[in-house]
Scaffold this motif. Structure first.
Motif, PDB file in Angstrom:
ATOM      1  N   GLN A 211       0.844  -1.211   0.000  1.00  0.00           N
ATOM      2  CA  GLN A 211       0.000   0.000   0.000  1.00  0.00           C
ATOM      3  C   GLN A 211       0.871   1.249   0.000  1.00  0.00           C
ATOM      4  N   PRO A 212       0.312   2.390  -0.405  1.00  0.00           N
ATOM      5  CA  PRO A 212       1.115   3.618  -0.382  1.00  0.00           C
ATOM      6  C   PRO A 212       1.638   3.925   1.019  1.00  0.00           C
ATOM      7  N   ILE A 213       2.875   4.380   1.090  1.00  0.00           N
ATOM      8  CA  ILE A 213       3.469   4.806   2.366  1.00  0.00           C
ATOM      9  C   ILE A 213       3.077   6.270   2.544  1.00  0.00           C
ATOM     10  N   THR A 214       2.275   6.542   3.590  1.00  0.00           N
ATOM     11  CA  THR A 214       1.643   7.857   3.722  1.00  0.00           C
ATOM     12  C   THR A 214       2.489   8.797   4.572  1.00  0.00           C
ATOM     13  N   VAL A 215       3.104   9.768   3.914  1.00  0.00           N
ATOM     14  CA  VAL A 215       3.886  10.782   4.623  1.00  0.00           C
ATOM     15  C   VAL A 215       3.009  12.008   4.808  1.00  0.00           C
ATOM     16  N   TYR A 216       2.791  12.414   6.057  1.00  0.00           N
ATOM     17  CA  TYR A 216       1.931  13.569   6.322  1.00  0.00           C
ATOM     18  C   TYR A 216       2.731  14.866   6.193  1.00  0.00           C
ATOM     19  N   ASP A 218       4.871  17.785   4.526  1.00  0.00           N
ATOM     20  CA  ASP A 218       5.875  17.703   3.447  1.00  0.00           C
ATOM     21  C   ASP A 218       7.016  16.741   3.775  1.00  0.00           C
ATOM     22  N   GLY A 219       6.927  16.093   4.932  1.00  0.00           N
ATOM     23  CA  GLY A 219       7.921  15.065   5.290  1.00  0.00           C
ATOM     24  C   GLY A 219       9.232  15.621   5.800  1.00  0.00           C
ATOM     25  N   THR A 220       9.323  16.955   5.942  1.00  0.00           N
ATOM     26  CA  THR A 220      10.580  17.513   6.462  1.00  0.00           C
ATOM     27  C   THR A 220      10.592  17.501   7.992  1.00  0.00           C
ATOM     28  N   GLN A 221       9.431  17.229   8.602  1.00  0.00           N
ATOM     29  CA  GLN A 221       9.432  17.130  10.068  1.00  0.00           C
ATOM     30  C   GLN A 221      10.265  15.918  10.476  1.00  0.00           C
ATOM     31  N   SER A 222      10.869  16.014  11.649  1.00  0.00           N
ATOM     32  CA  SER A 222      11.781  14.933  12.048  1.00  0.00           C
ATOM     33  C   SER A 222      11.445  14.415  13.444  1.00  0.00           C
ATOM     34  N   ARG A 223      11.957  13.251  13.737  1.00  0.00           N
ATOM     35  CA  ARG A 223      11.858  12.672  15.069  1.00  0.00           C
ATOM     36  C   ARG A 223      13.169  11.955  15.384  1.00  0.00           C
ATOM     37  N   CYS A 224      13.431  11.773  16.679  1.00  0.00           N
ATOM     38  CA  CYS A 224      14.576  10.969  17.117  1.00  0.00           C
ATOM     39  C   CYS A 224      13.995   9.655  17.626  1.00  0.00           C
ATOM     40  N   PHE A 225      14.265   8.578  16.942  1.00  0.00           N
ATOM     41  CA  PHE A 225      13.662   7.296  17.310  1.00  0.00           C
ATOM     42  C   PHE A 225      14.618   6.497  18.194  1.00  0.00           C
ATOM     43  N   SER A 226      14.106   5.976  19.302  1.00  0.00           N
ATOM     44  CA  SER A 226      14.969   5.109  20.121  1.00  0.00           C
ATOM     45  C   SER A 226      14.400   3.707  20.187  1.00  0.00           C
ATOM     46  N   LEU A 260      10.213  11.899   5.745  1.00  0.00           N
ATOM     47  CA  LEU A 260      10.323  11.448   4.349  1.00  0.00           C
ATOM     48  C   LEU A 260      11.517  10.495   4.188  1.00  0.00           C
ATOM     49  N   GLU A 261      12.603  10.786   4.870  1.00  0.00           N
ATOM     50  CA  GLU A 261      13.770   9.888   4.817  1.00  0.00           C
ATOM     51  C   GLU A 261      13.427   8.526   5.419  1.00  0.00           C
ATOM     52  N   LEU A 262      12.632   8.568   6.474  1.00  0.00           N
ATOM     53  CA  LEU A 262      12.230   7.298   7.091  1.00  0.00           C
ATOM     54  C   LEU A 262      11.412   6.466   6.106  1.00  0.00           C
ATOM     55  N   ALA A 263      10.489   7.142   5.398  1.00  0.00           N
ATOM     56  CA  ALA A 263       9.662   6.430   4.410  1.00  0.00           C
ATOM     57  C   ALA A 263      10.557   5.808   3.330  1.00  0.00           C
ATOM     58  N   GLU A 264      11.535   6.569   2.893  1.00  0.00           N
ATOM     59  CA  GLU A 264      12.443   6.043   1.843  1.00  0.00           C
ATOM     60  C   GLU A 264      13.263   4.863   2.367  1.00  0.00           C
ATOM     61  N   SER A 274       5.798  -0.111  -3.018  1.00  0.00           N
ATOM     62  CA  SER A 274       4.779   0.876  -2.615  1.00  0.00           C
ATOM     63  C   SER A 274       5.212   2.281  -2.996  1.00  0.00           C
ATOM     64  N   PRO A 275       4.294   3.084  -3.524  1.00  0.00           N
ATOM     65  CA  PRO A 275       4.646   4.491  -3.747  1.00  0.00           C
ATOM     66  C   PRO A 275       4.666   5.244  -2.416  1.00  0.00           C
ATOM     67  N   ILE A 276       5.461   6.319  -2.356  1.00  0.00           N
ATOM     68  CA  ILE A 276       5.419   7.196  -1.178  1.00  0.00           C
ATOM     69  C   ILE A 276       4.421   8.300  -1.484  1.00  0.00           C
ATOM     70  N   LYS A 277       3.365   8.387  -0.662  1.00  0.00           N
ATOM     71  CA  LYS A 277       2.276   9.327  -0.952  1.00  0.00           C
ATOM     72  C   LYS A 277       2.286  10.464   0.068  1.00  0.00           C
ATOM     73  N   MET A 278       2.390  11.688  -0.415  1.00  0.00           N
ATOM     74  CA  MET A 278       2.357  12.843   0.485  1.00  0.00           C
ATOM     75  C   MET A 278       0.895  13.170   0.795  1.00  0.00           C
ATOM     76  N   VAL A 279       0.550  13.235   2.080  1.00  0.00           N
ATOM     77  CA  VAL A 279      -0.839  13.483   2.475  1.00  0.00           C
ATOM     78  C   VAL A 279      -0.895  14.795   3.264  1.00  0.00           C
ATOM     79  N   PRO A 280      -1.666  15.786   2.781  1.00  0.00           N
ATOM     80  CA  PRO A 280      -1.760  17.043   3.547  1.00  0.00           C
ATOM     81  C   PRO A 280      -2.330  16.767   4.948  1.00  0.00           C
TER      82      PRO A 280
END
Ligand code: UDP
Length: 328
Positions: A211-216, A218-226, A260-264, A274-280
């Motif tokens: 299924q499409p990978i839904t990036v909410y 513009d995908g420039t928001q970031s997180r630090c994942f542990s 967006l990097e995470l989706a990639e 799966s396509p990467i789909k940008m979702v407003p």
């Protein structure tokens, strides 16, 4: 409930059938610490308890923790209480505002009152959400919280957890209750559900099912994942550190990843087409949702107190989540 005798119980985990509870249970049992869990299965699942069911050091009760008499008995048996029970997950919070506030404030109030009566140490799991719209990263524990409008339901989570922190610290200062507040940043790993909006399991499930990978946004928001394994080690180390009592401590990694990097990365590591789909945002969430652009912890206090910080690389964590979903 299995046959554990009460005098063997040392750690009580509220919300122990959740994602972090599952890993904390495994970690404490591996240290030889018996564990008792209470969970109402509202967001947790019995599958998180399954691996430990026959362990002689483990017992669990499926119940609403507002049943005070029951909870009082458990608190009585415990040496330390990890309070993880909470309504979490952006989707759940936005869609169930009353439940979020009632659960997060009501359960914590009951637990702190009972723990105070018996003088038991409490590790309160709080969240990086409490930093709110603060844009000055890295977030330092004693800096101001910038919480949003009460007309936007998404802030009820941050506000309810901030009230939990105030209450816990008030019990500590005013009544001498030993409390540690752990502000957890984005914790990920095997067993986390994407049902309530968490990004990594959502992306992995989408990628594995084509299924499409839904990036909410513009995908420039970031997180630090542990990695959850490292987070639970921090929690148990904080419980063992007397100097942590009365403090708020960030628990997270400082390695920042754009969504967006995470989706990639997920797409590449799963070999998905799966396509990467940008979702407003307006389509992704209702209720005037406001996303945080960056969320980076200062981990100086954590390092000073327990001597280590979560540092597993994102590839390794993503790999473990992909493996988990493939095996299911
Ligand atoms: N996110 C996304 N697609 C999804 C789920 C989440 O792009 O399917 C974004 C979300 O808008 C946020 C980030 O990923 O910017 C992390 O979201 P999550 O709900 O995992 O955690 P939190 O917002 O609490 O940090």
């Amino acid at each position: 409930m299995n046959q554990l005798t009460p005098q063997h119980t040392h750690a009580l985990i509220t919300g122990g059938a959740g994602f972090i509870g599952r890993h904390l249970t495994g970690h404490l049992l591996s240290l030889g610490q018996p564990v008792e869990v209470i969970d109402d299965l509202s967001t947790g699942g019995i599958h998180n308890i399954e691996p430990y069911k026959d362990h002689p050091g483990f017992s669990y009760t499926i119940a609403d923790m507002r049943k005070e008499a029951l909870l009082a008995e458990m608190v009585d048996r415990a040496k330390v209480i990890y309070h993880l029970a909470a309504a979490v997950g952006v989707r759940l919070i936005v869609e169930n505002p009353v439940r979020t506030i009632e659960t997060n404030i009501g359960c914590t109030e009951t637990l702190l009152r009972l723990a105070n009566k018996k003088g038991k140490k409490v590790i309160l799991a709080s969240t990086s959400e409490v930093y709110g719209k603060n844009s000055h990263v890295p977030f330092v524990e004693d800096h101001d919280l910038v919480l949003g409008s009460t007309s936007k339901g998404r802030w009820s989570y941050a506000c309810s957890k901030a009230i939990d922190e105030f209450l816990a610290l008030a019990y500590c200062r005013d009544r001498g209750l030993p409390v540690v507040v752990a502000r957890l940043f984005n914790t990920v790993g095997p067993g986390q559900t994407g049902r309530y909006g968490m990004v990594l399991p959502s992306f992995v499930r989408q990628a594995l099912s084509g299924q499409p990978i839904t990036v909410y946004g513009d995908g420039t928001q970031s997180r630090c994942f542990s990695a959850v394994d490292e987070v639970v080690r921090c929690l148990s180390a904080l419980a063992e550190t007397p100097e942590a009592v009365g403090k708020v401590v960030n628990v997270g990694s400082t390695k920042e990843v754009k969504i967006l990097e995470l989706a990639e990365l997920v797409k590449k590591m799963t070999g998905s087409s799966s396509p990467i789909k940008m979702v407003p945002y307006e389509q992704a969430y209702k209720d005037g949702f406001e996303d945080m652009h960056r969320r980076v912890p200062s981990v100086d206090r954590l390092r000073d107190l327990v001597g280590f910080v979560p540092q597993m690389g994102i590839e390794q964590v993503v790999e473990s989540v992909i493996r988990y979903y493939r095996e299911r």
